[in-house]
Design an enzyme around this catalytic site. Structure first.
Site, PDB file in Angstrom:
ATOM      1  N   ASP B  49      40.865  -3.959  49.712  1.00 49.04           N
ATOM      2  CA  ASP B  49      41.066  -4.722  50.952  1.00 49.04           C
ATOM      3  C   ASP B  49      40.808  -3.777  52.121  1.00 49.04           C
ATOM      4  O   ASP B  49      40.392  -2.636  51.936  1.00 49.04           O
ATOM      5  CB  ASP B  49      42.469  -5.332  51.004  1.00 49.04           C
ATOM      6  CG  ASP B  49      43.568  -4.278  50.931  1.00 49.04           C
ATOM      7  OD1 ASP B  49      44.702  -4.613  50.590  1.00 49.04           O
ATOM      8  OD2 ASP B  49      43.279  -3.091  51.206  1.00 49.04           O
ATOM      9  N   CYS B  52      41.854   0.045  52.342  1.00 46.31           N
ATOM     10  CA  CYS B  52      41.551   0.976  51.238  1.00 46.31           C
ATOM     11  C   CYS B  52      41.382   2.431  51.649  1.00 46.31           C
ATOM     12  O   CYS B  52      41.703   3.317  50.868  1.00 46.31           O
ATOM     13  CB  CYS B  52      40.405   0.482  50.367  1.00 46.31           C
ATOM     14  SG  CYS B  52      38.800   0.648  51.121  1.00 46.31           S
ATOM     15  N   HIS B 262      34.075   1.146  51.094  1.00 48.87           N
ATOM     16  CA  HIS B 262      35.134   1.138  50.105  1.00 48.87           C
ATOM     17  C   HIS B 262      35.319   2.533  49.525  1.00 48.87           C
ATOM     18  O   HIS B 262      34.346   3.232  49.271  1.00 48.87           O
ATOM     19  CB  HIS B 262      34.828   0.151  48.983  1.00 48.87           C
ATOM     20  CG  HIS B 262      35.905   0.144  47.957  1.00 48.87           C
ATOM     21  ND1 HIS B 262      37.159  -0.371  48.212  1.00 48.87           N
ATOM     22  CD2 HIS B 262      35.958   0.671  46.718  1.00 48.87           C
ATOM     23  CE1 HIS B 262      37.923  -0.190  47.158  1.00 48.87           C
ATOM     24  NE2 HIS B 262      37.231   0.436  46.237  1.00 48.87           N
TER      25      HIS B 262
END
Lengths: 124, 275
Positions: B49, B52, B262
């Protein structure tokens, strides 16, 4: 130098329960390479008769650095892994296992120990 | 599953599953992962999400914490929200994380609670001696429940505090790190108030951390964040340090990203020495 890298030690976090010292890389044209017997993945049991047991990484390094010019190694030989992961060092040198392959518990080692004598080579 | 940070798996196995095929991107990613595998045996996937970057950084920091950082030890650490709010009224617009079924209290009280929790967890975990138990304690904390998210709110507030300090230092003619003026050179954050409104308030909701905010996080924690940026493989940005000229005594945590969006974490670091 002796021309190889080591990994291992009691202080290596998250490494498997085995805190032994392993050969992780052999430098091309270094002393170990030219001798020809040491292999990546070999476990080093003793240096100049001194057992490498329960040592922190830096203490194992010290032992090697104080070993003098003629260094006798007692080795447990790595057997060729059956389904070992293929890997190579990113700097293009051939051979070399990723560290994961060396540290995987249950990596096959031969029962009998092997003795190797290496002579320290001055860096060129 | 419940864990916000998944159990470890072999890096090369992970890479082989994620990046099949022979596109230039796939090849670059595989080479990048191989380079990481020189130093780390495993990877742990981090819940993806918009928290992160905070999650990965904090998880790594706590996993290896052996003492409280000096800024957490300071006496007036918990007075921070009250002190800042008294100076900067606009902090009232700080976006608190909504708590289900609980009435929100005063902003400074809520944030104070988060800071107290951060200190408590950091202290408890740093006092655990054995690495395996320390790791288990981290896994227990990061299980996608309210506590975990309170810690991220604490980190965000600390980032705001650091930004305010840097902004004021610069205004008062003191030297500031380069990233600081990049941070405030953005149209959307020319001062700390805008930084809060347009960036910090959105972290975890509609946005994650931009690159320049990774510097801010590093400064707030006084940690060096080392990132393997896989899409930058074979450039000199492949391994980027935030900050890029780190202080000697700041601990280092390592993350992996394929795309700067990410973050996952590498584990099972192996010290390797040339003989």
């Amino acid at each position: 130098g002796l021309g190889f890298n080591i990994v291992g030690g009691t202080d290596q976090q998250y490494v498997s329960n085995d805190s032994s010292i392993y050969v992780s890389r052999i430098k091309k044209d270094g002393a170990a390479y030219l001798d020809g017997r040491l292999q990546e993945g070999d476990k080093i049991l003793a240096v100049n008769g001194r057992d490498l047991k329960d040592l922190q990484h830096k203490d194992a390094v010290e032992l090697f650095r104080n070993a003098g010019c003629d260094v006798s190694l007692k080795i447990q030989r790595r057997l060729q892994p059956q389904n070992g992961p293929m890997g190579h060092r990113s700097d293009g040198e051939s051979g070399g296992l990723p560290l994961a392959a060396i540290l995987v518990p249950g990596l096959a080692l031969a029962a009998a120990a092997v003795w190797i004598l290496l002579r320290y080579r001055q860096r060129m | 599953h419940k864990l916000s940070v998944a159990p470890e798996i072999d890096i090369m196995e992970y890479c082989r599953k994620e990046w099949r095929g022979n596109t230039p991107v796939a090849k670059r990613m595989r080479k990048g992962y191989e380079a990481v595998a020189q130093k780390f045996a495993s990877i742990r996937r981090v819940r993806g999400d918009n928290y992160c970057a905070l999650r990965a950084t904090l998880f790594q920091a706590l996993s290896q914490a052996t003492q409280l950082p000096s800024w957490l030890q300071s006496e007036d650490f918990t007075m921070l929200p009250e002190n800042l709010l008294s100076k900067y009224d606009w902090i009232k617009q700080w976006q608190l994380k909504q708590k289900l079924g609980r009435k929100m209290g005063e902003i400074s009280d809520e944030i104070k609670e988060y800071l107290i929790l951060l200190r408590k967890k950091w202290k408890n975990i740093s006092e655990i001696k054995r690495p395996i138990e320390k790791q288990e304690a981290c896994d227990k904390l990061f299980k996608n429940e309210e506590e975990e998210y309170s810690l991220y709110e604490a980190l965000k507030f600390l980032m705001l505090n650091t930004a305010i300090e840097l902004y004021n230092d610069e205004k008062n003619g003191r030297r500031v790190p380069v990233f600081s003026w990049l941070l405030f050179a953005r149209d959307t954050s020319s001062n700390p108030r805008q930084l809060m409104h347009n960036h910090l308030n959105h972290i975890g909701h509609s946005g994650g951390l931009e690159q320049v905010e990774m510097f801010l996080l590093a400064y707030a924690l006084q940690y060096t964040i080392q990132v393997y940026r896989l899409y930058k493989y074979s450039t000199d940005e492949f391994i980027t340090l935030y900050p890029n000229d780190p202080e000697e005594d700041w601990p280092v945590v390592t993350l992996i990203t394929e795309d700067d969006r990410h973050y996952n974490i590498p584990v099972r670091m192996c010290q390797e020495t040339m003989l």
